[in-house]
Scaffold this motif. Structure first.
Motif, PDB file in Angstrom:
ATOM      1  N   GLN A  77       4.782  -2.434  12.968  1.00 50.92           N
ATOM      2  CA  GLN A  77       5.821  -2.995  12.084  1.00 50.92           C
ATOM      3  C   GLN A  77       7.184  -2.405  12.402  1.00 50.92           C
ATOM      4  O   GLN A  77       8.179  -3.115  12.487  1.00 50.92           O
ATOM      5  CB  GLN A  77       5.460  -2.713  10.623  1.00 50.92           C
ATOM      6  CG  GLN A  77       6.459  -3.303   9.634  1.00 50.92           C
ATOM      7  CD  GLN A  77       6.811  -2.365   8.494  1.00 50.92           C
ATOM      8  OE1 GLN A  77       6.166  -1.340   8.327  1.00 50.92           O
ATOM      9  NE2 GLN A  77       7.828  -2.689   7.744  1.00 50.92           N
ATOM     10  N   LEU A 100       5.322  -7.838  14.469  1.00 55.11           N
ATOM     11  CA  LEU A 100       4.732  -8.107  13.163  1.00 55.11           C
ATOM     12  C   LEU A 100       3.330  -8.703  13.256  1.00 55.11           C
ATOM     13  O   LEU A 100       2.483  -8.446  12.389  1.00 55.11           O
ATOM     14  CB  LEU A 100       5.648  -9.033  12.359  1.00 55.11           C
ATOM     15  CG  LEU A 100       7.074  -8.488  12.106  1.00 55.11           C
ATOM     16  CD1 LEU A 100       7.882  -9.471  11.267  1.00 55.11           C
ATOM     17  CD2 LEU A 100       7.005  -7.140  11.416  1.00 55.11           C
ATOM     18  N   ALA A 133       1.060  -5.876  13.836  1.00 57.90           N
ATOM     19  CA  ALA A 133       1.018  -5.077  12.613  1.00 57.90           C
ATOM     20  C   ALA A 133       0.074  -5.703  11.598  1.00 57.90           C
ATOM     21  O   ALA A 133      -0.797  -5.034  11.019  1.00 57.90           O
ATOM     22  CB  ALA A 133       2.417  -4.940  12.017  1.00 57.90           C
ATOM     23  N   ARG A 134       0.234  -7.025  11.396  1.00 59.28           N
ATOM     24  CA  ARG A 134      -0.607  -7.685  10.390  1.00 59.28           C
ATOM     25  C   ARG A 134      -2.076  -7.644  10.803  1.00 59.28           C
ATOM     26  O   ARG A 134      -2.958  -7.435   9.961  1.00 59.28           O
ATOM     27  CB  ARG A 134      -0.144  -9.141  10.209  1.00 59.28           C
ATOM     28  CG  ARG A 134      -1.005  -9.916   9.204  1.00 59.28           C
ATOM     29  CD  ARG A 134      -0.493 -11.325   9.023  1.00 59.28           C
ATOM     30  NE  ARG A 134       0.714 -11.332   8.219  1.00 59.28           N
ATOM     31  CZ  ARG A 134       0.719 -11.229   6.901  1.00 59.28           C
ATOM     32  NH1 ARG A 134      -0.431 -11.058   6.254  1.00 59.28           N
ATOM     33  NH2 ARG A 134       1.845 -11.275   6.222  1.00 59.28           N
ATOM     34  N   VAL A 186       5.805  -5.930   5.612  1.00 56.33           N
ATOM     35  CA  VAL A 186       5.622  -6.853   6.736  1.00 56.33           C
ATOM     36  C   VAL A 186       5.914  -8.279   6.285  1.00 56.33           C
ATOM     37  O   VAL A 186       6.603  -9.053   6.985  1.00 56.33           O
ATOM     38  CB  VAL A 186       4.189  -6.726   7.294  1.00 56.33           C
ATOM     39  CG1 VAL A 186       3.894  -7.844   8.305  1.00 56.33           C
ATOM     40  CG2 VAL A 186       3.989  -5.366   7.950  1.00 56.33           C
TER      41      VAL A 186
END
Length: 937
Positions: free
Chosen positions: A808, A813, A816-817, A846
């Motif tokens: 993040q 992203l 990250a997710r 996020v």
């Protein structure tokens, strides 16, 4: 019988061989030993053993369990026996077992008691007494404590009843030998612990009569009648009534002449303040409408608070309203070295003051009290009873006839007296205290140094006695500055020594209350005195019955009675929070002087209680957090908490005491206490982290690090580094990394793979928060690999979370997710709400970065609820700020207002400069959008 093996059931179940005590193991193994010992040398069938241990509902494995207990019991009783060597003590036969021992204390006790009973029946009390004393000396406490099963329950009842009977027989033997005085104390204890048994009360009346204490015997009868009526609804037995008839005697009350005694002491010239109290007392003793005065007014308060001075002042102010005489007596309730005046002696003095001939005063206290009431009838007299030891000392003088008032001063609470109005006298205010000093040492001298004077008042605890002594010392030493005396008093080791001048001394005043408790015949008083001395060992802000119970090694209800007794004696102050008590400084210093030399045992019990309670509370708050390993502690029971709210409330309420106890223990030269102090320190870590309290966290764990390094406790050093790293990270200090790296080295040296992966994750977190997400990815990856290799699921989840956090921060992203979703799913499966909270907070950010404020608000709202459940105040602050941003992004800045309204003051409380700036910035934006004036901080 096996030579030299004794089984003891009259207390904890143990065995003794060659003078050495042998522990018999688990409670059920003790139950087996007790069943076999009750029939020594005889075969006890297995069926009887099973019934005795489990009763009507034994488990299917009961017989196998008996075999296991037998094997363990053999090993305990014969540790040197070879594996194939047959047992000489515990042998098996067809269907049962036989225990051969030289002696069983319960059987010896029963034999001695039976022999003594037979001797008493034939009138041979001299022969009975030694047997009874030998029998009672065998007892070491409650029989078979903690031993389960119907047999143990029945034996406890049978032996307990026999013990009471033995005490009764002993008292009967003493009375038969014309030794009633020796029987009094044990009989009082017996009636106290068994108030519904009539035989001890009958014997107590006989003993009192044998000592010539007829009035007390009559009081015992009246108390017996009251208790039997209230509890059982029956009248006393014929034996008790016969003792009552023996005690009743009549006497001649005399004729009585009535001079007008004027015995009040002179009012003090230096009396200061107490305006509010004087107004109230005048309203009670000299009502403005000439109504009858209140018949009993008690002025109570701690030693040295000025009770006598106030009583003399008010008595002199109202004496004109009592034309038929003013009487005064110092009851010596707290005079060291002198016995308190007996009620009969006081009645005699007062009756003679009113002209009753000494020969006409009855020797019976009740008869003398009746004559006293007759003498006062129709008169308006004022009686000042100074320094009463308790209600019992003045009870025969009550109630006074209408028109007469009795004023009593006492260190005890006497509110139970009929028609009593009690005024509790507080310490002097700052202005009143300064006036006391100024009258003695000079107003200019006090006014020249106001700060030092205020400090002197604080060190004197606002007690008039201490202030008078301090003022007298300054008056005697005109070359001393106020600062000089204040400096001497700041040294706690010398303060009580310094607060002495001539015959006045704060220590002596406190010692009088102490002596009254220690010398009392009442077990509660003596326990209270011991409790006070033990409280001097622990330097706490306040105490509860649970803490006192741990110090005493006694049940909490017994400790609570002791604390209440100390509060009644005004040696402890009950706080507004029920069940909490505080020692004022001078009492605390006195208690420390009275503390036992062997402090390690009581302190270890108290620290163990704190550790067990803190561990339970933290586990209840968040059961998935891993707590630092520490020494196993034995506690009579941790403080019970039902759910996270209660756990957090207890930790918040007790934190000041927990921190103080941990710091005190870690400063001890005793290695055992120091280790317990470290354990207590570590038990607080998760609470202090969630509550965002870096200052106490760092201070405590720096001390813990020193202690563990001194003791060579490398695992303890590991934990101290980790805790310090957390606290320093809260403050934004780069020193945090130094401790984490030291922690990682230690984990590898110890071969502790779990701790190693945990530290790798914490290093990843540190690097993310310090703006180095690329480096953080490397540490998170190492943690993930190691956690998977050793099966540490909590580490796997944390590593995934840290990886997502790093991605993040790098703007990746999607990655990250992906990691955060995996981590969240794992946390939800296991029910780890603490990690769920952290993951949802990051996912909320996020989602904001991705432009999905609705999903962000959902994650952050759920995280906020968990933060509040766990008491995670720093997480709560972050959620509030991000929720405000989410609602702004949804086009509803009005919905952001409540979040920033909570966030800004919370940020101020937590003292985190970075997040205080974030919260204030967010508030300004929201206020501008909705047109609300900016809030100035």
């Amino acid at each position: 019988m096996a030579e030299g093996v004794t089984v003891r059931l009259l207390g904890p179940v143990t065995a003794v061989r060659g003078g050495m005590e042998i522990g018999l193991g688990s409670p059920r193994r003790q139950a087996l030993a007790a069943i076999l010992a009750a029939s020594p040398g005889q075969v006890v069938p297995i069926s009887r053993i099973i019934d005795g241990i489990w009763g009507d509902d034994p488990p299917r494995t009961a017989e196998q369990s008996v075999y296991t207990y037998v094997a363990g019991l053999r090993n305990a009783l014969e540790p040197s026996r070879g594996r194939r060597e047959p047992s000489k003590v515990l042998t098996g036969t067809a269907g049962g077992y036989r225990l051969r021992v030289s002696e069983v204390d319960a059987i010896v006790f029963t034999e001695r008691l039976d022999r003594a009973r037979r001797a008493i029946m034939r009138g041979d009390h001299a022969a009975a007494l030694p047997d009874l004393e030998e029998a009672l000396a065998l007892w070491r406490g409650e029989p078979l404590p903690g031993v389960p099963g119907p047999f143990a329950e029945g034996e406890r009842a049978r032996l307990g009843e026999a013990r009471i009977a033995a005490h009764e027989c002993r008292a009967e033997a003493l009375l038969g030998l014309d030794r009633p005085q020796d029987a009094l104390t044990p009989l009082r204890a017996l009636t106290h612990h068994h108030p519904l048994r009539e035989r001890p009360r009958e014997l107590l009346m006989q003993a009192l009569l044998g000592c010539g204490r007829r009035a007390e015997a009559l009081v015992v009868y009246e108390e017996s009648r009251r208790v039997l009526r209230e509890e059982l609804g029956v009248e006393p037995s014929e034996a008790l009534r016969r003792s009552h008839r023996t005690a009743l005697q009549s006497g001649d009350p005399g004729d009585g002449r009535f001079p007008l005694p004027r015995q009040l002491p002179r009012d003090l010239d230096g009396f200061v303040g107490r305006t509010k109290e004087i107004i109230r007392l005048k309203g009670l003793l000299a009502p403005w409408d000439d109504a009858e005065p209140n018949p009993l007014v008690v002025i109570s308060g701690p030693p040295g608070v000025g009770k006598s001075a106030l009583a003399v002042r008010i008595a002199n102010l109202v004496k004109d309203r009592y034309p038929d005489g003013q009487l005064y007596v110092n009851l010596r309730g707290a005079t060291v070295g002198l016995p308190g005046l007996a009620p009969l002696e006081v009645l005699g003095r007062f009756l003679r003051a009113f002209g009753v001939d000494g020969d006409a005063i009855p020797a019976d206290v009740d008869e003398a009290a009746a004559l006293w009431r007759s003498t006062l009838a129709g008169r308006r007299a004022l009686i000042l009873l100074d320094d009463a030891a308790g209600l019992g000392q003045i009870l025969p003088l009550l109630p006074a006839p209408r028109g007469t008032a009795i004023v009593v001063t006492s260190r005890e609470t006497l509110a139970a007296g009929d028609d009593c109005v009690q005024l509790h006298l507080p310490r002097l205010s700052l202005s009143e205290s300064v006036t006391v000093l100024a009258k003695l040492a000079g107003a200019e001298r006090m006014a020249a140094h106001p700060e030092e004077t205020a400090g002197l008042v604080r060190l004197c605890d606002g007690l008039p006695l201490a202030l008078r002594i301090a003022g007298a010392r300054l008056a005697d030493r005109p070359n001393w500055s106020v600062a000089a005396l204040t400096g001497r008093l700041r040294d706690e080791r010398r303060r009580l020594h310094e607060l002495a001048s001539g015959e006045l001394a704060v220590r002596a005043s406190l010692a009088a209350s102490w002596s009254a408790l220690t010398g009392s015949a009442g077990p509660v008083d003596r326990t209270a005195a011991r409790t006070l001395s033990l409280l001097g060992l622990l330097h706490l802000h306040d105490v509860t019955a649970e803490v006192a119970a741990a110090l005493l090694g006694a049940p909490a209800d017994e400790a609570e009675r002791a604390l209440e007794r100390l509060a009644d004696a005004h040696l402890l102050e009950p706080l507004a929070d029920p069940g909490r008590y505080q020692l004022h400084d001078l009492v605390r210093l006195f208690a420390a002087e009275m503390a036992p030399d062997d402090a390690a045992g009581p302190l270890a019990r108290a620290l163990s209680y704190f550790i067990a309670s803190a561990r339970l509370a933290v586990t209840t708050m968040d059961p998935h957090r891993v707590q630092a390993e520490g020494p196993e502690v034995t506690s009579s029971g941790p403080h019970p908490v039902r759910g996270p709210d209660e756990a957090i409330a207890w930790l918040a309420r007790e934190e000041t005491n927990l921190v103080a106890a941990a710091g005190q223990a870690m400063a001890s030269p005793d290695a055992g206490l120091a280790r317990l102090g470290v354990a207590l320190c570590y038990s607080l870590f998760w609470y202090q982290q969630y509550a965002h309290e870096p200052v106490p966290l760092i201070k405590l764990n720096r001390k813990a690090l020193e202690v563990c390094e001194r003791l060579g406790d490398r695992l303890g050093v590991y934990h101290a580094h980790g805790h310090l790293a957390c606290g320093l990270a809260f403050q934004g200090s780069a020193e945090s990394r130094t401790h984490l790296e030291a922690q990682l080295v230690l984990a590898k040296e110890l071969g502790d793979r779990f701790s190693e992966q945990r530290t790798l994750g914490n290093l990843a977190n540190f690097l993310v928060e310090r703006g180095r997400p690329e480096q953080a990815l490397g540490f998170a990856g190492r943690q993930l690999a190691l956690a998977r290799r050793i099966g540490a699921e909590v580490g796997v989840r944390y590593a995934l979370m840290m990886t997502g956090r790093a991605w993040q921060k790098l703007g990746r992203l999607a990655e990250a997710r992906e990691h955060l979703d995996k981590a969240l799913a794992a946390a939800l499966r296991i029910g780890d709400t603490g990690q769920e909270m952290s993951m949802r907070m990051i996912l909320g950010e996020v989602c904001l970065d991705e432009g999905d404020p609705a999903a962000a608000a959902d994650h952050l709202g759920r995280a906020l609820a968990v933060c509040r459940t766990h008491g995670n105040r720093f997480g709560e602050l972050q959620c509030l700020v991000h929720l405000s941003r989410a609602h702004r992004s949804l086009g509803d800045p009005g919905a952001s207002l409540p979040y920033v309204a909570e966030a800004v003051p919370l940020a101020g409380e937590l003292g985190n400069a970075e997040w205080r700036g974030e919260a204030e910035k967010e508030q300004r934006i929201v206020h501008e959008l909705v047109g609300v004036p900016a809030v100035r901080m």
